[in-house]
Design an enzyme around this catalytic site. Structure first.
Site, PDB file in Angstrom:
ATOM      1  CG  ASP A  34      -2.139   0.831   1.071  1.00 19.98           C
ATOM      2  OD1 ASP A  34      -2.315   1.448   0.002  1.00 19.98           O
ATOM      3  OD2 ASP A  34      -2.942   0.870   2.023  1.00 19.98           O
ATOM      4  CD  GLU A  60     -11.842   1.821   3.267  1.00 18.21           C
ATOM      5  OE1 GLU A  60     -11.799   1.882   4.513  1.00 18.21           O
ATOM      6  OE2 GLU A  60     -10.838   1.983   2.538  1.00 18.21           O
TER       7      GLU A  60
END
Length: 520
Positions: A91, A190
């Site tokens: 990430d 998300e």
């Protein structure tokens, strides 16, 4: 159920695309270090994200923003060392790719080259599409991330669900299409309604995964600390806790602290072994000086009274002394350890050695102190009629027991349920292999041996125990108690003070637990 190593293959980009085509859901989870990476890979997950959420879950920050590129690389590399099969994604942290295409390529390249990741993830839509294209052009696999993107909390107004309006949906879809066109290989959505995520997923050719985005996506991502109950700051609506590992870990540490403070840990089963003769050489005092106190303490186990719950009978010491004065041969009779000693008159022994349950509280104490379980094994050296072992089997059904005694009479008249586990023998040569028992006890037995035999018996106890040992022997603390012991004892060869017993323990290399029987 996790696949076996023989049946499992490394997950690749082609694997994930094929799973989407088959409608097979991908299992996606975060991991931030070697242990969790190992657990996740063994559990058979398809994808692992070393997320910038480690700033909160692992490093204790309030948001994801403070985590640095170096920290991300270090954690990603640790996970890589654990993971053999799962597809690993690094990430990209805040400001590692936003400034320029060059920054994006260099940062992403570090995840691939230094940490060994299979891909990288970055947040944002159309405004980072150029960065995504630059990374893809450099040969790097990229995952996009839309919806509630933590690196943009200030701009979207905090932790807010996205895609709940037409305008929000349109913006998300435009961003998703831009990322796909820029070359992103997959997309993470998300915190948005399941319907919104499903509509976006249907418009894209690439796999679309969700974290709090419903069940119509191609796979589910969860934060490992969330599903294991190890993150307490907040619990998003979409999180399901599958186990309360945090509570289990706290309980384990609490128990550890309790046992350290109480002296229950460590015990001999946790020690490295040393030959008793070598130990004595090491601790021998140089030039005639006394051995250091620390060395003396190290040589010995714990002085602990595990017979403190035993209900003692009153002793008529004066009467015993008179009997011995009148018939000194009573000592010789007692040392035959036959019927007279156990079930004869009081002047020659016990005056009747019968089961009355008085060992039950003692056995409960041993079970509690040594953590004895049904799978444990215990040897009683000097087991007599087996009262201790009988109560042990009653309180811990299934436990393995053995007893050894010099008295054939005691064994023949032992408790019916333990008689088969008893055998005649001498403590100086125990008929058992090394490390046969989890606990070896010798209660009021070893003082009946001469000094060298007692040392041999102590070494034998240490040899056959793979865990702790406990002995209790007669002793005295002052001249009056010594006189009482000499007037009362029929069979003892050793009438020693605690200091003299300590010296004998050291000479024998005995490091088990011990205590004294004092005759007041």
């Amino acid at each position: 159920m996790a696949q076996t190593d023989n049946a499992r293959k490394k997950t690749t980009l082609l694997t994930l695309r094929a799973m989407k085509q088959r409608g097979e859901k991908a299992v996606f989870i975060t991991a931030y270090d070697y242990p969790f990476g190992l657990f996740a890979d063994r559990a058979g997950v398809d994808m692992i994200l070393v997320g910038d959420s480690l700033a909160m879950t692992t490093l204790g920050h309030a948001t994801t923003l403070p985590v640095t590129m170096d920290e991300m690389i270090s954690h990603a590399a640790a996970v890589r060392r654990a993971v053999k099969y799962a597809f690993l994604i690094g990430d990209m942290p805040f400001m590692s790719y936003q400034p320029s295409d060059r920054d994006a390529v260099l940062s992403a390249g570090r995840f691939i080259a230094e940490a060994g990741c299979d891909a990288v993830k970055c947040e944002g839509g159309r405004r980072v599409a150029a960065r995504v294209k630059a990374m893809v052009d450099a040969g790097i696999v990229v995952m996009g991330h839309l919806g509630m993107t933590p690196q943009n909390m200030a701009q979207i107004g905090g932790y807010r669900v996205q895609g709940k309006t037409k305008a929000s949906y349109d913006a998300l879809l435009d961003d998703a299409l831009a990322l796909e066109e820029a070359g992103a290989s997959f997309l993470l959505l998300e915190a948005m309604p399941a319907e919104t995520a499903a509509l976006i997923r249907d418009r894209l050719k690439i796999p679309v995964y969700g974290i709090g985005a419903g069940d119509q996506v191609d796979g589910q991502l969860v934060i490992i600390h969330d599903i294991l109950g190890m993150f307490e700051q907040f619990k998003p609506k979409f999180v399901k806790r599958f186990v309360e590992a945090g509570a289990l870990i706290e309980e384990g540490i609490t128990r550890y602290a309790s046992e350290v403070r109480s002296g229950k840990f460590p015990t001999r089963e946790n020690f490295y072994e040393i030959d008793g003769d070598e130990l004595q050489k090491i601790c021998s005092a140089p030039r005639g000086e006394a051995a250091p106190v620390s060395a003396v303490q190290f040589l010995l186990g714990k002085e602990i009274n595990l017979l403190d719950r035993y209900p003692h009978s009153a002793r008529n010491i004066a009467a015993r002394a008179d009997w011995l004065a009148a018939k000194p041969e009573n000592r010789a009779v007692a040392k035959q350890y036959g019927r007279e000693y156990f079930d004869g008159t009081r002047d020659q022994g016990y005056g009747g050695y019968h089961y009355d349950g008085r060992w039950i509280p003692v056995v409960e104490r041993f079970i509690e102190h040594y953590g004895l379980r049904s799978a444990s094994s215990v040897l009683d050296v000097g087991s007599a009629k087996g009262f201790f072992l009988h109560d042990l089997r009653m309180l811990r059904p299934g436990i393995s027991v053995a007893g050894l005694d010099v008295s054939e009479y005691a064994i023949q008249n032992a408790m019916w349920d333990v008689r088969q586990f008893l055998q005649a023998g001498n403590a100086v040569s125990l008929p058992y292999p090394d490390k046969s028992f989890d606990l070896v006890v010798a209660i009021n037995t070893l003082h009946n041996l001469k000094r060298e035999d007692c040392k041999r018996a102590l070494r034998e106890i240490m040899r056959v125990s793979r865990g702790p040992a406990y002995i209790q022997v007669d002793s005295y603390l002052n001249p009056r108690q010594k006189e009482n012991l000499e007037r009362w004892q029929l069979t003892a060869e050793l009438i020693y003070s605690p200091e003299e017993w300590h010296q004998l323990f050291r000479e024998a290399g005995y490091t088990g637990d011990y205590y004294w029987t004092i005759i007041e």
